[in-house]
Design a protein around this motif. Structure first.
Motif, short mmCIF file in Angstrom:
data_model
loop_
_atom_site.label_atom_id
_atom_site.label_comp_id
_atom_site.label_asym_id
_atom_site.label_seq_id
_atom_site.Cartn_x
_atom_site.Cartn_y
_atom_site.Cartn_z
N SER A 289 7.93 23.80 59.99
CA SER A 289 8.09 22.92 58.83
C SER A 289 7.88 23.67 57.51
CB SER A 289 7.10 21.75 58.92
OG SER A 289 5.76 22.22 58.97
N GLU A 290 7.09 24.75 57.55
CA GLU A 290 6.82 25.51 56.34
C GLU A 290 7.99 26.39 55.92
OE1 GLU A 290 2.60 27.11 56.02
OE2 GLU A 290 2.81 26.88 58.18
N VAL A 291 8.80 26.79 56.89
CA VAL A 291 9.86 27.77 56.60
C VAL A 291 11.26 27.22 56.83
CG1 VAL A 291 8.35 29.73 57.12
CG2 VAL A 291 9.72 28.72 58.94
N ARG A 292 11.36 25.96 57.19
CA ARG A 292 12.68 25.40 57.51
C ARG A 292 13.65 25.54 56.34
NH1 ARG A 292 12.37 19.48 59.48
NH2 ARG A 292 11.53 19.25 57.36
N GLN A 293 13.21 25.17 55.14
CA GLN A 293 14.10 25.26 53.98
C GLN A 293 14.49 26.71 53.70
OE1 GLN A 293 12.71 23.28 50.44
NE2 GLN A 293 14.33 24.11 49.16
N GLU A 294 13.56 27.62 53.82
CA GLU A 294 13.84 29.05 53.61
C GLU A 294 14.90 29.53 54.59
OE1 GLU A 294 11.48 33.30 54.24
OE2 GLU A 294 10.32 31.46 53.93
N ILE A 295 14.80 29.10 55.86
CA ILE A 295 15.78 29.50 56.87
C ILE A 295 17.14 28.89 56.57
CG2 ILE A 295 16.39 29.35 59.32
CD1 ILE A 295 13.39 29.38 59.94
N GLU A 296 17.16 27.61 56.20
CA GLU A 296 18.42 26.95 55.87
C GLU A 296 19.13 27.67 54.74
OE1 GLU A 296 17.21 23.00 54.95
OE2 GLU A 296 17.27 22.30 57.03
N GLU A 297 18.38 28.06 53.71
CA GLU A 297 18.98 28.77 52.56
C GLU A 297 19.50 30.14 52.97
OE1 GLU A 297 15.82 28.78 49.73
OE2 GLU A 297 16.13 26.67 49.14
N TYR A 298 18.75 30.82 53.84
CA TYR A 298 19.19 32.13 54.32
C TYR A 298 20.48 32.02 55.13
CZ TYR A 298 19.44 36.35 57.16
OH TYR A 298 19.88 37.48 57.79
N LEU A 299 20.53 31.07 56.07
CA LEU A 299 21.72 30.88 56.89
C LEU A 299 22.91 30.47 56.03
CD1 LEU A 299 20.19 29.07 60.00
CD2 LEU A 299 20.92 31.46 59.83
N TYR A 300 22.65 29.65 55.04
CA TYR A 300 23.74 29.23 54.13
C TYR A 300 24.31 30.45 53.40
CZ TYR A 300 26.28 26.80 50.44
OH TYR A 300 27.27 26.36 49.60
N ARG A 301 23.43 31.29 52.87
CA ARG A 301 23.89 32.48 52.15
C ARG A 301 24.70 33.40 53.05
NH1 ARG A 301 18.61 32.46 50.11
NH2 ARG A 301 18.05 34.16 51.52
N GLU A 302 24.23 33.59 54.28
CA GLU A 302 24.93 34.46 55.22
C GLU A 302 26.33 33.93 55.52
OE1 GLU A 302 23.78 37.53 56.88
OE2 GLU A 302 22.73 37.32 54.97
N LYS A 303 26.42 32.63 55.82
CA LYS A 303 27.73 32.03 56.11
C LYS A 303 28.62 32.05 54.88
CE LYS A 303 26.68 28.92 59.96
NZ LYS A 303 26.85 27.55 60.50
N ALA A 304 28.03 31.77 53.71
CA ALA A 304 28.81 31.75 52.47
C ALA A 304 29.38 33.12 52.16
CB ALA A 304 27.94 31.26 51.32
N ASN A 305 28.58 34.16 52.33
CA ASN A 305 29.06 35.52 52.06
C ASN A 305 30.20 35.90 53.00
OD1 ASN A 305 27.26 35.98 49.98
ND2 ASN A 305 25.70 36.86 51.31
N GLU A 306 30.05 35.55 54.27
CA GLU A 306 31.09 35.87 55.26
C GLU A 306 32.37 35.10 54.97
OE1 GLU A 306 32.47 38.23 58.16
OE2 GLU A 306 30.42 38.27 57.35
N LYS A 307 32.23 33.83 54.67
CA LYS A 307 33.40 32.99 54.38
C LYS A 307 34.09 33.42 53.08
CE LYS A 307 34.73 28.17 55.01
NZ LYS A 307 35.33 28.47 56.32
N LEU A 308 33.28 33.79 52.10
CA LEU A 308 33.83 34.24 50.82
C LEU A 308 34.65 35.51 51.00
CD1 LEU A 308 33.99 33.86 47.76
CD2 LEU A 308 31.87 35.19 47.56
N LYS A 309 34.13 36.44 51.81
CA LYS A 309 34.87 37.68 52.07
C LYS A 309 36.22 37.39 52.70
CE LYS A 309 30.83 40.67 52.75
NZ LYS A 309 30.05 41.43 53.77
N GLY A 310 36.22 36.50 53.69
CA GLY A 310 37.47 36.15 54.37
C GLY A 310 38.46 35.48 53.45
N TRP A 311 37.96 34.59 52.60
CA TRP A 311 38.84 33.87 51.67
C TRP A 311 39.43 34.82 50.63
CZ3 TRP A 311 37.44 31.80 46.47
CH2 TRP A 311 38.46 31.01 45.95
N ILE A 312 38.61 35.71 50.08
CA ILE A 312 39.11 36.67 49.09
C ILE A 312 40.13 37.61 49.74
CG2 ILE A 312 38.46 38.67 47.68
CD1 ILE A 312 35.85 37.22 47.04
N SER A 313 39.89 37.98 50.98
CA SER A 313 40.83 38.84 51.70
C SER A 313 42.18 38.17 51.85
CB SER A 313 40.27 39.19 53.08
OG SER A 313 41.17 39.99 53.81
#
Length: 324
Positions: A289-313
């Protein structure tokens, strides 16, 4: 390139990509020739040089000769790549008629005014750079357009499930360890004027404070009355600290104290210290419960970066890109 320099370079590029139009140009004359054409957008040599200038200022303090040249070339390639991606997104955003309201641009201008100190300071800066407020507003408008399209094409399509978050936590529990911490109060007596025997008087005062503490006087009250430290107003309360936060000669002593114990006098370059340990926290694993939000934000950033790379490509594959 080490981690620090990568991080520094990344932050510089992000900053300059937003404020390239207001950054100071170098004293040397910059030829404003077109370097790359991306669809109907252009990238000029001046843009690259303006962004590269502060990086050069940093790198030349670290690297010399051929190494400096190589590092700058790496930086230039990264800057150019970032600018091309920026133009690809801007071109696509214009095709899709992404709209920006003037109040959104005004809000950004007002933020900059606050950072500059006043509207007059902003005007002086613009005058120094031979820029108009209209030009600055246009740059902000472009950045807002780009951000809106990224949110539409990337951000809105990312989903993080509770199961993903829980699985990440279970697989990386060792990354969520809370180190040992101690809650400290501190009294700092700084040396006074040496010519008037200030150092001796400061030490005598510190000894007197320590004597009164041993006699049962309240640490918090004495800190408010006598301490020269930044926490004096809070009764010397520093809060929780972990290993590495304190000077080595202080850390070695306070970490060996028990809860409720007060140190002797510790001298450092800052002056004379007395510490009290209010509480000690043993190392522990953080709860989910202490780190759930931190993990959600990290996973979001990782997916966003990967998706952004694919879209720009995909944008690049259908774009007209010409290097001049």
């Amino acid at each position: 390139m080490n981690g620090f320099m990568k991080k520094f370079l990344f932050l510089i590029i992000l900053f300059c990509a937003l404020f390239a139009c207001i950054a100071k140009a170098t004293d040397a004359e910059v030829v404003d020739k077109i370097v790359v054409v991306v669809n109907n957008e252009i990238i000029t040599q001046r843009e690259i040089d303006v962004i590269l200038s502060p990086i050069y200022g940093q790198y030349r303090t670290t690297y010399k000769g051929e190494e400096l040249i190589r590092r700058l070339e790496e930086a230039r390639e990264l800057i150019l790549k970032q600018l091309i991606e920026d133009r690809l997104i801007l071109s696509e955003a214009k095709k899709q008629n992404i709209a920006v309201e003037q109040k959104e641009v005004d809000a950004k201008i007002n933020e900059l005014k606050k950072k500059m100190g006043s509207e007059g300071d902003l005007e002086n800066m613009l005058n120094e750079q031979n820029l108009t407020l209209k030009e600055l507003s246009e740059r902000y408008k472009e950045k807002i357009i780009i951000r809106k399209l990224i949110d539409q094409k990337v951000g809105a399509k990312i989903i993080i499930t509770p199961l993903e978050v829980k699985n990440f936590y279970n697989a990386h529990k060792d990354e969520f360890l809370q180190p040992e911490e101690i809650k400290l109060r501190a009294i700092l007596i700084k040396p006074k004027n040496e010519q008037e025997g200030g150092s001796v008087k400061s030490l005598e005062l510190t000894r007197d404070i320590l004597k009164r503490l041993k006699e049962g006087c309240d640490f918090e009250g004495l800190a408010k009355e006598y301490s020269d430290g930044p926490w004096a107003g809070e009764g010397g309360l520093m809060g929780y600290v972990k290993k590495g936060d304190l000077l080595p000669q202080i850390e070695g002593i306070v970490y060996n104290l028990k809860e409720g114990q007060t140190s002797g006098i510790i001298q450092s370059q800052l002056g004379y210290h007395i510490f009290k340990v209010e509480e000690k926290r043993a190392p522990r694993s953080k709860e989910f419960s202490e780190v759930r939000q931190e993990i959600e934000e990290y996973l979001y950033r990782e997916k966003a970066n990967e998706k952004l790379k694919g879209w720009i490509s995909s944008l690049a594959k259908s774009a007209y890109i010409e290097f001049k």
